[in-house]
Design an enzyme around this catalytic site. Sequence first.
Site, short mmCIF file in Angstrom:
data_model
loop_
_atom_site.label_atom_id
_atom_site.label_comp_id
_atom_site.label_asym_id
_atom_site.label_seq_id
_atom_site.Cartn_x
_atom_site.Cartn_y
_atom_site.Cartn_z
N GLU A 266 0.85 -1.20 0.00
CA GLU A 266 0.00 0.00 0.00
C GLU A 266 0.87 1.24 0.00
O GLU A 266 1.85 1.32 0.75
CB GLU A 266 -0.88 0.07 1.25
N GLU A 321 -13.78 5.51 -0.89
CA GLU A 321 -14.69 4.57 -0.23
C GLU A 321 -15.44 5.30 0.89
O GLU A 321 -14.86 5.63 1.93
CB GLU A 321 -13.90 3.39 0.32
#
Length: 438
Positions: A266, A321
Amino acid sequence: MASSQIPFSMLCVALLFFSLPLIVSSIGINYGQVANNLPPPKNVIPLLKSVGATKVKLYDADPQALRAFSGSGFELTVALGNEYLAQMKDSDKAHDWVKQNVQAYLPGTKIVAIVVGNEVLTSNQSALTAALFPAMQSIHAALVDCGLNKQIFVTTAHSLAILDVSYPPSATSFRRDLLGSLTPILDFHVKTGSPILINAYPFFAYEVNPKHVSLDFVLFQPNQGFTDPGSNFHYDNMLFAQVDAVYHALDAVGISYKKVPIVVSETGWPSNGDPQEVGATCDNARKYNGNLIKMMMSKKMRTPIRPDCDLTIFVFALFNENMKPGPTSERNYGLFNPDGTPVYSLGIKTSSGGSGGSKNSTGGGSSSGGNTGGSPGGGGGIYTPGITENPSPDYMSISSAGVKFSNLHLICLFYTSNIASAILLRQLGLVGAYCLGG
């Protein structure tokens, strides 16, 4: 996945007697789905292709997503969530999980890795930590039973809070209190030829100390960089310094771990944040992700310590999100809005002739706030001694934008009375540590 690298480079990736997929430089994207407004998985493939991605990392083994990627050519990494680790001590349950969530989708869906747990060792949950390694062993054993261990590797993802000392990279080590849990995992990596996964966010270094961390240095913009006094290696961006900090920590534990490759599982930059989240703007996100992806597309990604090992990086994330808890930034790491429009233009050209992250090469609207314009910053990578606004110890905040619940860790290591060291320390922003699925 084939590789044209020389044998030494191949050794950096896996033991030669294993035929696991080799880790080479390529563009990966994290596809999280903590939202109630995302398009169906079948509609995300064109978006992934528009940014030149070839690898996709999921945070679960969503059947709809696995079916959608069948025949797509993308290499998929699936995940086993922290909530399932305790169950995986049971070998039968591990075998069932692999059969139902992996084997059932092969060979149409190209699954190449399973990430067992996320940032477990720094979760401060002893039961979870105790369950991690047995779960990894059980999942790997299940792959062996199914004859899949040579095409799918098992690993886990770590926060860089696993590091104790991180500046300079050449002096890095793992936290002593974690070595008992970490060493068996490292031995597992050596035995199976799998990589260690690291979640790395230079954004947090800048957010905590913007007056002493060069924005150009963290955004891959032109800057003077810094030279590690211990290794004499020069760094012009923080991400590579963070990765090499982990390589140094591996070397410090033992020579056998020199074969373990690192994958940045990530990394990313939020396009919007709360008022106190300094640097969370659309312009900075565009520069960070745009510059990073351009680097991955244009040249081999190799850090100074491992010049023969290509680095795989997964950008976080594909979408904003809206159901992620935590600060505003947590919901604004996406390259795309849920309706498929780009949050900002990455300004990249894909092989299909499109412009990644945008419907054209220069535009790109944003619903995330912050600036949409801006030009690449120049020089000024090293701060001069005259900055005294920071009365507290140098430190770096550590967090992961990819986990379901945001955790912010602060590590305070030491003061330094040496002005030159202090400048470099602040420049790197790594005095508490933080540092690429596969």
